[in-house]
Design a protein around this motif. Structure first.
Motif, PDB file in Angstrom:
ATOM      1  N   TYR A 123       0.560  -1.316  -0.121  1.00 62.16           N
ATOM      2  CA  TYR A 123       0.189  -0.005   0.020  1.00 62.16           C
ATOM      3  C   TYR A 123       0.780   1.294  -0.127  1.00 62.16           C
ATOM      4  O   TYR A 123       0.345   2.148  -0.528  1.00 62.16           O
ATOM      5  CB  TYR A 123      -1.027  -0.016   1.237  1.00 62.16           C
ATOM      6  N   GLY A 124       2.193   1.174   0.644  1.00 63.31           N
ATOM      7  CA  GLY A 124       2.972   2.336   0.531  1.00 63.31           C
ATOM      8  C   GLY A 124       3.299   2.637  -0.964  1.00 63.31           C
ATOM      9  O   GLY A 124       3.374   3.858  -1.451  1.00 63.31           O
ATOM     10  N   ASN A 125       3.362   1.538  -1.914  1.00 61.74           N
ATOM     11  CA  ASN A 125       3.866   1.845  -3.161  1.00 61.74           C
ATOM     12  C   ASN A 125       2.445   2.448  -3.885  1.00 61.74           C
ATOM     13  O   ASN A 125       2.778   3.196  -4.762  1.00 61.74           O
ATOM     14  CB  ASN A 125       4.008   0.330  -3.847  1.00 61.74           C
ATOM     15  N   LEU A 126       1.379   2.020  -3.717  1.00 65.13           N
ATOM     16  CA  LEU A 126       0.345   2.494  -4.090  1.00 65.13           C
ATOM     17  C   LEU A 126      -0.151   3.726  -4.001  1.00 65.13           C
ATOM     18  O   LEU A 126      -0.598   4.799  -4.608  1.00 65.13           O
ATOM     19  CB  LEU A 126      -1.187   1.722  -3.853  1.00 65.13           C
ATOM     20  N   GLN A 127       0.390   4.253  -2.586  1.00 67.63           N
ATOM     21  CA  GLN A 127       0.177   5.818  -2.396  1.00 67.63           C
ATOM     22  C   GLN A 127       1.255   6.691  -2.503  1.00 67.63           C
ATOM     23  O   GLN A 127       0.989   7.857  -3.276  1.00 67.63           O
ATOM     24  CB  GLN A 127       0.113   5.765  -0.689  1.00 67.63           C
ATOM     25  N   PHE A 128       2.578   6.060  -2.540  1.00 69.61           N
ATOM     26  CA  PHE A 128       3.601   6.963  -2.981  1.00 69.61           C
ATOM     27  C   PHE A 128       4.244   6.651  -4.314  1.00 69.61           C
ATOM     28  O   PHE A 128       5.285   7.331  -4.542  1.00 69.61           O
ATOM     29  CB  PHE A 128       4.645   6.893  -1.886  1.00 69.61           C
ATOM     30  N   HIS A 129       3.720   5.902  -5.047  1.00 67.98           N
ATOM     31  CA  HIS A 129       4.022   5.414  -6.409  1.00 67.98           C
ATOM     32  C   HIS A 129       5.735   4.913  -6.398  1.00 67.98           C
ATOM     33  O   HIS A 129       6.604   5.652  -7.128  1.00 67.98           O
ATOM     34  CB  HIS A 129       4.059   6.417  -7.380  1.00 67.98           C
TER      35      HIS A 129
END
Length: 302
Positions: A123-129
């Motif tokens: 989810y960190g990847n989804l939020q911060f790309h």
């Protein structure tokens, strides 16, 4: 017949133990029979629910899931070993400013469930790309958790070597990194091997958590296969096949561990009557067999 830790059972105790063993076996067989009966009663053994496994496309999907599972587990195992080696070395350091932060990191990631670590990266990847897909979320989550556990296994294994070994090595003039590398680590590996293999089995099985974050591993593929209406939603048959695959992989790891353990023991044995050539001293003051020559001017270093 004698026993050290308990009294030898008498005739009545042996008869009682035999009765209890028979009762346990009968209960287990009854439980297995009831499970098989329920599976058969609900149609789980119908040919329709197993028919999909004869198609080549289904076999290729299972193979793809298996390869993705092995890829994530293999890379995570390598990274976890590197993580563990670094932080185990830091944990046994004589410098407090190195030892305390390493202890904090190891204890922190040991306490966080591996699924939360996967969620953090996913989810960190989804939020911060961040450019991390589900694969890297699985790998990083497994690396941090299992690496911290392995670091503690390494530290405990090295600490378990008898103190006299360490003192004798220091008495010959070895420095600390040489004592750990040449004396403590070879002895500790044999003791650590069962725990290391157990942790690798845990790592392999934890890859199944990747299906929650849509990583296309074995369990994710099985879930998709089980939801097919044309085969009568064969969830149970599919999960049975996947379970057999996991059992086979874990059994291979156990066989590999026994092989490595036996090979390690054999390598330490010298056949009677074998002439061992004298070790030629190296320029740094150490023999080719790892034996150190006294170095009166040497100091401990990390």
């Amino acid at each position: 017949m004698s026993a050290v830790l308990y009294d030898v059972p008498g005739p009545r105790a042996r008869a009682r133990n035999m009765i209890l063993n028979v009762v346990v076996v009968v209960v287990l067989l009854a439980a297995v029979a009831w499970i098989v009966y329920r599976l058969n009663d609900t149609g789980q053994f119908q040919s329709r629910r197993w028919a999909q496994f004869q198609y080549k496309s289904i076999q290729e999907q299972l193979l793809t899931g298996l390869l993705n599972t092995l890829k994530a587990a293999g890379l995570a195992a390598v990274l976890a070993f590197l993580f563990a080696a670094v932080f185990a070395a830091a944990r046994i350091s004589d410098h407090k400013w190195v030892r305390v932060p390493a202890t904090f990191v190891v204890e922190l990631f040991r306490a966080i469930p591996v699924l939360i670590l996967m969620f953090f990266f996913y989810y960190g990847n989804l939020q911060f790309h961040l450019g991390l897909g589900p694969f890297w979320a699985v790998v990083f989550g497994l690396t941090l958790y299992n690496g911290s556990v392995l670091a503690e296994i390494f530290r405990a294994g090295i600490s378990a070597v008898p103190k006299g070994q360490r003192e004798a090595a220091y008495a010959t003039g070895l420095r600390k990194n040489q004592v750990v590398r040449l004396i403590l680590l070879p002895q500790a590996i044999r003791a650590m091997l069962p725990a290391i293999v157990s942790q690798l089995v845990v790592l392999l099985k934890d890859t199944a958590l990747g299906f929650i974050i849509t990583y296309n591993e074995l369990l994710y593929v099985a879930k998709q296969m089980g939801g097919r209406l044309e085969f009568g939603f064969p969830y149970i048959p599919t999960y049975m096949v996947v379970a057999v695959v996991y059992i086979g992989l874990c059994s291979l790891l156990s066989i590999l561990a026994r092989y490595l353990e036996g090979r390690t023991r054999r390598s330490r044995k010298i056949a009677p009557g074998t002439d061992v050539p004298p070790a030629a001293p190296l320029s740094d003051g150490f023999s080719r067999e790892g034996n150190a020559f006294p170095d009166l001017g040497g100091k401990d270093s990390n």
